[in-house]
Scaffold this motif. Structure first.
Motif, short mmCIF file in Angstrom:
data_model
loop_
_atom_site.label_atom_id
_atom_site.label_comp_id
_atom_site.label_asym_id
_atom_site.label_seq_id
_atom_site.Cartn_x
_atom_site.Cartn_y
_atom_site.Cartn_z
N VAL A 148 0.92 -1.19 0.12
CA VAL A 148 -0.27 -0.15 -0.02
C VAL A 148 0.93 1.13 -0.13
O VAL A 148 1.78 1.34 0.90
CB VAL A 148 -0.84 0.02 1.29
CG1 VAL A 148 -1.76 1.44 1.26
CG2 VAL A 148 -1.85 -1.34 1.25
N PHE A 200 0.51 5.91 -0.87
CA PHE A 200 -0.21 6.96 -0.87
C PHE A 200 0.11 7.85 -1.65
O PHE A 200 1.37 8.32 -1.85
CB PHE A 200 -0.51 7.54 0.46
CG PHE A 200 -1.07 6.70 1.54
CD1 PHE A 200 -2.55 6.34 1.43
CD2 PHE A 200 -0.45 5.75 2.09
CE1 PHE A 200 -3.25 5.66 2.52
CE2 PHE A 200 -1.13 4.82 3.12
CZ PHE A 200 -2.47 4.91 3.11
N GLU A 208 -4.35 9.93 -1.65
CA GLU A 208 -5.48 8.69 -2.17
C GLU A 208 -4.47 7.69 -2.05
O GLU A 208 -3.27 7.42 -2.26
CB GLU A 208 -5.88 8.76 -3.54
CG GLU A 208 -6.79 9.95 -3.71
CD GLU A 208 -7.45 9.94 -5.16
OE1 GLU A 208 -7.07 9.37 -5.77
OE2 GLU A 208 -8.47 10.88 -5.30
N ALA A 209 -5.25 6.31 -1.51
CA ALA A 209 -4.75 5.16 -1.56
C ALA A 209 -4.07 4.63 -2.85
O ALA A 209 -4.99 4.35 -3.78
CB ALA A 209 -5.26 3.93 -0.56
N GLN A 210 -2.80 4.10 -2.95
CA GLN A 210 -2.50 3.38 -4.10
C GLN A 210 -1.98 1.73 -3.63
O GLN A 210 -1.70 1.69 -2.71
CB GLN A 210 -1.32 4.15 -4.93
CG GLN A 210 -2.16 5.58 -5.35
CD GLN A 210 -1.03 6.38 -5.97
OE1 GLN A 210 0.14 6.12 -5.64
NE2 GLN A 210 -1.37 7.36 -6.87
N SER A 225 -3.35 2.80 -9.38
CA SER A 225 -4.22 3.80 -8.81
C SER A 225 -5.75 3.57 -9.10
O SER A 225 -6.08 3.23 -10.35
CB SER A 225 -3.97 5.15 -9.14
OG SER A 225 -3.78 5.33 -10.69
N THR A 239 -9.86 2.82 -1.16
CA THR A 239 -9.47 3.16 0.28
C THR A 239 -8.50 2.42 0.68
O THR A 239 -7.83 1.59 0.11
CB THR A 239 -10.90 2.75 0.81
OG1 THR A 239 -10.97 1.52 1.00
CG2 THR A 239 -12.23 3.36 0.48
N LYS A 240 -7.96 2.67 1.93
CA LYS A 240 -6.80 2.04 2.51
C LYS A 240 -7.14 0.70 2.79
O LYS A 240 -6.27 -0.23 2.53
CB LYS A 240 -6.59 2.87 3.82
CG LYS A 240 -5.13 2.13 4.50
CD LYS A 240 -5.17 2.90 5.85
CE LYS A 240 -4.01 2.07 6.83
NZ LYS A 240 -3.72 2.78 7.92
N ALA A 281 -7.03 -1.14 -0.79
CA ALA A 281 -5.81 -1.13 -1.29
C ALA A 281 -4.87 -2.24 -0.62
O ALA A 281 -4.08 -2.98 -1.33
CB ALA A 281 -5.11 0.15 -1.14
N LYS A 282 -5.20 -2.41 0.62
CA LYS A 282 -4.49 -3.65 1.72
C LYS A 282 -5.08 -4.86 0.89
O LYS A 282 -4.25 -5.87 0.74
CB LYS A 282 -4.75 -3.22 2.92
CG LYS A 282 -4.07 -4.58 3.76
CD LYS A 282 -4.52 -4.08 5.17
CE LYS A 282 -3.93 -5.34 6.20
NZ LYS A 282 -4.42 -5.16 7.37
#
Length: 449
Positions: free
Chosen positions: A162, A164, A170-172, A223, A227-228, A231-232
């Motif tokens: 993860v 950002f 934004e989470a990536q 991308s 959300t976090k 993405a996780k």
């Protein structure tokens, strides 16, 4: 001032070891991490499913379509992928055990501290197939891009994690390719400048960023509307890779933490009562020597808990039982030594020779008894995964803690007890108030001065 003898030096090292162990097992109100170089460990005991509560998932592995000669490898591959996924899930004390009965292959996944069953199922049981696709120039409608395989897939993926966006926050998902993947990615980005490069997961379009420049280092970012948590999950699935064989969820079970709290409290109370009774017996029957044995038991407990934390060992209720049983076996060793020492004192042997002779003669009995127990532990742990032996994770936890306790008990019984006796019984010490001599050995009226 006398020079330090070998025994004094050894006692000093023992004190340093016990001080370090006391620091490790010291109760803390906030989580603490020990970091020494590349080694890093949370200073807390990892509790298993029966103590912590959580989720247990039972999967059936479908190997019917795989040749019988390749089934064992496929089954091992499924277990490896599952283990990677649960580790990336962030549950370091999770357990993945296997069971085979005839043509039935099953995986038992235990996730202590996890209560969101849907999230666990989505992350662990899902097969993630990642591939990168480029624009198909032969498509009839150029306004609606169609994509074709580029040859770059998730098998070339080295790591996903993860990240950002520095501008938007934004989470990536940052991905890194291996050497082969880096070469493919460099060629793809060079040949498709200012064109979209589509990223598909399980044949679903995730994102299609435009290639702005040739990427040489094999690093890229996925991308999208992440959300976090999403993405996780994607990073976990990508790191885990595809399962070598399909799996079917047969059973899921949630264990409440209240059962774990009750078990822990009962085990602690039982352990404390047992230690008190052992301490009373040893000190009342063997006097000062019994008190030394009690000190060795405290050292044993500190060293054992330190190893549990640093390895770490996932502690289950059967594991606690193995720990308590090993305490009794440690006391057995001390009793054998003291009884042999009693025989030497009864014969009027010199104190120094009596100590050395007692430890030497008692060693054969101590060794044989512990070797027999270790053989049983080996059978219960079943490290070779033999089908006709136990494969239960709880029984293995009992065998592991018992076998570790045997080795630690031998260290405390042979090294620590003998060192304390050598230093405090066989040497004289000078204090500021004058010269003193500690009492010599005495057993129920038998005394050697």
């Amino acid at each position: 001032m006398k020079l330090l003898t070998r025994n004094n030096i050894l006692l000093f090292l023992v004190v340093l070891l016990i001080s370090f162990c006391s620091f490790i097992v010291l109760p803390r109100s906030t989580p603490t991490t020990l970091k020494i170089g590349s080694f890093q460990r949370d200073l807390q005991i990892k509790k298993g499913l029966d103590l912590e509560g959580g989720v247990q998932l039972i999967y059936k592995v479908e190997l019917d379509g795989i040749d019988s000669a390749d089934r064992e490898d496929a089954f091992s591959g499924v277990k490896s992928v599952m283990e990677r996924r649960v580790n990336f899930f962030g549950v370091s004390e999770a357990l993945v055990n296997t069971s085979q009965s005839g043509d039935n292959y099953r995986l038992y996944v235990e996730l202590p501290g996890v209560y969101d069953v849907d999230e666990a199922l989505n992350v662990i049981g899902k097969t993630a197939k990642l591939d990168f696709r480029v624009v198909d120039n032969s498509a009839p409608d150029p306004t609606t891009p169609e994509y074709t395989q580029s040859g770059l897939t998730g098998s070339n993926l080295k790591k996903a994690q993860v990240a950002f966006d520095q501008n938007t926050g934004e989470a990536q998902v940052a991905i890194q390719f291996d050497d082969e993947g880096s070469r493919k990615f460099e060629e793809i980005t060079r040949n498709n400048l200012n064109k979209p490069l589509a990223i598909f997961l399980d044949d679903q379009l995730i994102t299609a960023p435009t290639v702005q420049t040739t990427i040489l280092d094999g690093n890229a970012v996925i991308s999208g509307s992440f959300t976090k948590d999403t993405a996780k999950q994607l990073a976990i699935q990508l790191n885990g890779g595809a399962l070598p064989a399909p799996v079917t969820l047969e059973q899921q079970k949630t264990v409440g933490a209240s059962l774990g709290d009750t078990s822990v409290k009962s085990s602690i109370v039982a352990g404390i009562i047992g230690l008190i009774l052992v301490a009373l017996f040893m000190t009342s029957y063997y006097g000062v020597l019994g008190f030394i044995a009690v000190i060795s038991l405290l050292c044993y407990a500190l060293i054992t808990l330190t190893i549990y934390i640093l390895l770490p060992v996932t502690l289950t209720l059967p594991g606690i039982a193995g720990f308590l049983l090993s305490i009794g076996m440690t006391v057995d060793s001390a009793i054998l030594i003291f009884e042999r020492l009693k025989d030497e004192v009864r014969l009027g042997v010199d104190n120094k020779f009596a100590v050395e002779s007692a430890f030497t003669k008692a060693w054969n009995s101590i060794r044989d008894a512990n070797v027999n127990t270790l053989i049983v532990c080996f059978i219960l742990f079943n490290p070779l995964n033999l089908q006709f032996l136990n494969s239960s994770g709880l029984v293995r936890g009992f065998a592991l803690t018992l076998s570790m306790g045997i080795f630690i008990g031998l260290f405390t019984g042979i090294v620590i007890v003998r060192t304390i006796i050598r230093v405090f019984y066989l040497n004289d010490f000078e204090l500021e108030l004058g010269r003193i001599r500690l009492p010599r050995f005495s057993f129920r009226g038998i005394r050697n001065d």
